[in-house]
Design a protein around this motif. Structure first.
Motif, PDB file in Angstrom:
ATOM      1  N   PRO A 187      -0.875  44.666   4.063  1.00 14.35           N
ATOM      2  CA  PRO A 187      -2.285  43.648   4.285  1.00 14.35           C
ATOM      3  C   PRO A 187      -2.298  42.834   3.108  1.00 14.35           C
ATOM      4  O   PRO A 187      -2.075  43.254   1.925  1.00 14.35           O
ATOM      5  N   GLY A 188      -2.848  41.610   3.329  1.00 17.18           N
ATOM      6  CA  GLY A 188      -3.147  40.824   2.203  1.00 17.18           C
ATOM      7  C   GLY A 188      -4.553  40.676   2.077  1.00 17.18           C
ATOM      8  O   GLY A 188      -5.343  41.619   1.689  1.00 17.18           O
ATOM      9  N   GLU A 189      -5.380  39.441   2.354  1.00 13.41           N
ATOM     10  CA  GLU A 189      -6.521  39.078   2.213  1.00 13.41           C
ATOM     11  C   GLU A 189      -7.057  39.474   3.540  1.00 13.41           C
ATOM     12  O   GLU A 189      -6.889  38.751   4.670  1.00 13.41           O
ATOM     13  N   ARG A 190      -8.420  39.797   3.451  1.00 13.18           N
ATOM     14  CA  ARG A 190      -9.443  39.876   4.686  1.00 13.18           C
ATOM     15  C   ARG A 190     -10.186  38.480   4.602  1.00 13.18           C
ATOM     16  O   ARG A 190     -11.120  38.388   3.612  1.00 13.18           O
ATOM     17  N   PHE A 191      -9.668  37.634   5.532  1.00 13.67           N
ATOM     18  CA  PHE A 191     -10.371  36.084   5.404  1.00 13.67           C
ATOM     19  C   PHE A 191     -11.279  35.761   6.523  1.00 13.67           C
ATOM     20  O   PHE A 191     -12.008  34.784   6.283  1.00 13.67           O
ATOM     21  N   ALA A 192     -11.738  36.774   7.351  1.00 12.95           N
ATOM     22  CA  ALA A 192     -12.710  36.402   8.269  1.00 12.95           C
ATOM     23  C   ALA A 192     -13.255  37.560   8.848  1.00 12.95           C
ATOM     24  O   ALA A 192     -12.535  38.773   8.965  1.00 12.95           O
ATOM     25  N   GLU A 193     -14.335  37.569   9.535  1.00 13.38           N
ATOM     26  CA  GLU A 193     -15.000  38.529  10.407  1.00 13.38           C
ATOM     27  C   GLU A 193     -15.705  37.948  11.618  1.00 13.38           C
ATOM     28  O   GLU A 193     -16.125  36.940  11.436  1.00 13.38           O
ATOM     29  N   VAL A 213     -10.016  50.629  14.952  1.00 10.36           N
ATOM     30  CA  VAL A 213     -10.010  51.358  13.905  1.00 10.36           C
ATOM     31  C   VAL A 213     -10.422  52.597  14.143  1.00 10.36           C
ATOM     32  O   VAL A 213     -11.384  53.084  14.819  1.00 10.36           O
ATOM     33  N   ASP A 214      -9.402  53.721  14.030  1.00 10.01           N
ATOM     34  CA  ASP A 214      -9.554  55.143  14.176  1.00 10.01           C
ATOM     35  C   ASP A 214     -10.209  55.843  13.432  1.00 10.01           C
ATOM     36  O   ASP A 214      -9.555  56.072  12.118  1.00 10.01           O
ATOM     37  N   GLY A 215     -11.044  56.699  13.608  1.00 15.11           N
ATOM     38  CA  GLY A 215     -11.587  57.746  12.856  1.00 15.11           C
ATOM     39  C   GLY A 215     -11.895  57.252  11.528  1.00 15.11           C
ATOM     40  O   GLY A 215     -12.768  56.338  11.314  1.00 15.11           O
ATOM     41  N   ALA A 216     -11.578  57.800  10.243  1.00 14.35           N
ATOM     42  CA  ALA A 216     -11.903  57.466   9.083  1.00 14.35           C
ATOM     43  C   ALA A 216     -11.001  56.472   8.526  1.00 14.35           C
ATOM     44  O   ALA A 216     -10.891  56.137   7.143  1.00 14.35           O
ATOM     45  N   GLU A 217     -10.133  55.907   9.360  1.00 18.04           N
ATOM     46  CA  GLU A 217      -9.366  54.872   8.755  1.00 18.04           C
ATOM     47  C   GLU A 217      -9.942  53.433   8.113  1.00 18.04           C
ATOM     48  O   GLU A 217     -11.029  53.401   8.727  1.00 18.04           O
ATOM     49  N   THR A 218      -9.485  52.916   7.272  1.00 15.80           N
ATOM     50  CA  THR A 218      -9.749  51.636   6.866  1.00 15.80           C
ATOM     51  C   THR A 218      -9.353  50.389   7.910  1.00 15.80           C
ATOM     52  O   THR A 218      -8.292  50.773   8.355  1.00 15.80           O
ATOM     53  N   GLU A 219      -9.813  49.329   7.551  1.00 19.43           N
ATOM     54  CA  GLU A 219      -9.362  48.327   8.436  1.00 19.43           C
ATOM     55  C   GLU A 219      -7.981  48.113   8.104  1.00 19.43           C
ATOM     56  O   GLU A 219      -6.980  47.874   9.069  1.00 19.43           O
ATOM     57  N   ALA A 220      -7.521  48.034   6.812  1.00 21.70           N
ATOM     58  CA  ALA A 220      -6.112  47.731   6.444  1.00 21.70           C
ATOM     59  C   ALA A 220      -5.198  49.023   6.972  1.00 21.70           C
ATOM     60  O   ALA A 220      -4.107  48.442   7.542  1.00 21.70           O
ATOM     61  N   GLU A 221      -5.853  50.080   6.958  1.00 16.99           N
ATOM     62  CA  GLU A 221      -4.699  51.190   7.514  1.00 16.99           C
ATOM     63  C   GLU A 221      -4.775  51.128   9.000  1.00 16.99           C
ATOM     64  O   GLU A 221      -3.505  51.105   9.566  1.00 16.99           O
ATOM     65  N   ALA A 222      -5.640  50.634   9.434  1.00 21.46           N
ATOM     66  CA  ALA A 222      -5.683  50.623  11.081  1.00 21.46           C
ATOM     67  C   ALA A 222      -4.501  49.127  11.512  1.00 21.46           C
ATOM     68  O   ALA A 222      -3.779  49.373  12.263  1.00 21.46           O
ATOM     69  N   LEU A 223      -4.630  48.122  10.665  1.00 21.06           N
ATOM     70  CA  LEU A 223      -3.936  47.115  10.836  1.00 21.06           C
ATOM     71  C   LEU A 223      -2.472  47.515  10.618  1.00 21.06           C
ATOM     72  O   LEU A 223      -1.477  46.897  11.494  1.00 21.06           O
ATOM     73  N   VAL A 224      -2.109  48.199   9.628  1.00 17.12           N
ATOM     74  CA  VAL A 224      -0.765  48.726   9.621  1.00 17.12           C
ATOM     75  C   VAL A 224      -0.141  49.422  10.783  1.00 17.12           C
ATOM     76  O   VAL A 224       0.803  49.217  11.130  1.00 17.12           O
ATOM     77  N   ARG A 225      -0.966  50.412  10.996  1.00 14.21           N
ATOM     78  CA  ARG A 225      -0.758  51.280  12.243  1.00 14.21           C
ATOM     79  C   ARG A 225      -0.458  50.539  13.497  1.00 14.21           C
ATOM     80  O   ARG A 225       0.532  50.655  14.429  1.00 14.21           O
TER      81      ARG A 225
END
Length: 157
Positions: free
Chosen positions: A76-82, A52-64
């Motif tokens: 992005p769909g569901e965040r199912f695990a961490e 995850v770069d800078g102020a990105e959200t996880e979803a934004e990082a995933l797309v990039r």
């Protein structure tokens, strides 16, 4: 924040820098998108995703990251695990990848959009992915995804 599950062990006396990350599971015809990474004469499989770069959200990082590594544009769909994963990067840097695992769907695929030459999109049977993914955290996440999918009534192909 400490993840619920931690994979890999920090080496004694070595600072494994915490690295926020997001990785995704995209399913097509019973297979999941993975990347074969070839570096330094060797290769391994990973789930698409990364830092995850800078102020990105996880979803934004995933797309990039999906575009950079595979040329796929995902939703992005569901965040199912961490989980966290301590390891040394290809350049030897010790890190602790900590972040979410997401479901995602492919909206578009343009192989020319991929920018990471050492990454190749491959579609693997999820069970093979569990056995062959480089990181235990990724294998665990795919196994978790399979169990969640089965509970929702999806059948194996």
């Amino acid at each position: 924040m400490t993840p619920r599950l931690q994979f890999g062990e920090a080496e004694p006396g070595v600072d494994h820098k915490r690295r926020p990350t997001a990785f995704g599971v995209v399913e097509r015809d019973g297979l999941i998108a993975c990347v074969r990474v070839t570096r330094g004469g060797g290769g391994y499989f990973d789930l698409p995703g990364g830092a995850v770069d800078g102020a990105e959200t996880e979803a934004e990082a995933l797309v990039r990251e999906f575009v950079e590594e595979t040329g796929m544009t995902v939703v992005p769909g569901e965040r199912f695990a961490e989980a966290g994963q301590c390891f040394r990067r290809s350049d030897g840097t010790p890190v602790d990848n900590v972040g979410g695992f997401w479901t995602a769907t492919c909206r578009d695929h343009d192989p020319a959009a991929k920018v990471e030459d050492d990454h190749e999109l491959v579609w693997l049977d999820p069970h093979r992915a569990v056995a062959e993914l480089r990181h235990d955290a990724h294998a665990w996440a795919v196994a978790r995804w399979l169990r969640d999918r089965a509970k929702r009534g999806h059948t194996e192909r």
